[in-house]
Design a protein around this motif. Structure first.
Motif, short mmCIF file in Angstrom:
data_model
loop_
_atom_site.label_atom_id
_atom_site.label_comp_id
_atom_site.label_asym_id
_atom_site.label_seq_id
_atom_site.Cartn_x
_atom_site.Cartn_y
_atom_site.Cartn_z
N UNK A 63 30.25 -75.37 92.42
CA UNK A 63 29.60 -75.10 91.63
C UNK A 63 28.95 -75.77 90.46
N UNK A 64 30.57 -76.87 90.07
CA UNK A 64 29.63 -78.09 88.65
C UNK A 64 28.86 -78.32 89.25
N UNK A 65 28.34 -79.41 90.27
CA UNK A 65 27.85 -79.95 90.63
C UNK A 65 26.21 -79.37 91.12
N UNK A 66 26.06 -78.09 91.14
CA UNK A 66 24.93 -77.24 91.51
C UNK A 66 24.47 -76.87 90.41
N UNK A 67 25.67 -76.90 89.70
CA UNK A 67 24.71 -76.66 87.86
C UNK A 67 23.95 -77.49 87.45
N UNK A 68 24.28 -78.94 87.90
CA UNK A 68 24.78 -80.74 87.12
C UNK A 68 23.05 -80.76 87.77
N UNK A 69 22.33 -80.89 89.26
CA UNK A 69 22.00 -80.98 89.82
C UNK A 69 20.40 -79.37 89.40
N UNK A 70 21.05 -78.48 89.60
CA UNK A 70 19.77 -77.86 88.93
C UNK A 70 19.24 -78.00 87.47
N UNK A 71 20.18 -78.90 86.54
CA UNK A 71 19.37 -79.29 85.38
C UNK A 71 20.37 -77.55 84.92
N UNK A 72 20.99 -76.43 84.92
CA UNK A 72 21.10 -74.98 84.37
C UNK A 72 21.02 -75.31 83.09
N UNK A 73 21.81 -76.36 82.18
CA UNK A 73 22.11 -76.38 80.60
C UNK A 73 20.79 -77.26 79.63
N UNK A 74 19.91 -77.96 80.59
CA UNK A 74 19.37 -78.21 79.89
C UNK A 74 17.54 -77.31 79.85
#
Length: 95
Positions: A63-74
């Motif tokens: 989940x953390x990797x997917x959120x990072x890949x998708x730039x979810x926080x940016x």
């Protein structure tokens, strides 16, 4: 994806998987460049935790990797990420 977001085609739900999350994030970034501050855009991205990543620690990592890949926080207010578990009962030995 970039064209669909930049034009008014109305695509706001994108189903993806880990293999193309980075490319999708770039396409969403490019598509959002045409959005003005006055516009309200909400994009929903569905991605998956693969069955090989089931189990508490592996799922958390995926989940953390997917959120990072998708730039979810940016992506600010524009992108909401939904994560599905594939085959949640594929193996009784998963812990």
């Amino acid at each position: 994806v970039t064209y669909a977001l930049a034009s008014d085609m109305g695509y706001r739900l994108i189903d993806t998987g880990a293999s193309n999350e980075v490319a999708l994030a770039e396409a969403i970034d490019n598509g959002l460049k045409s959005v003005t501050e006055d516009e309200t855009v909400s994009i929903h991205v569905i991605t998956k935790v693969w069955y090989t990543h089931l189990g508490y620690e592996r799922t958390k990592m995926a989940v953390r990797e997917s959120l990072a890949n998708l730039k979810a926080f940016q992506s600010g207010q524009y992108v909401r990420v939904h994560i599905l578990l594939h085959w949640p009962r594929c193996n009784d030995e998963i812990s």
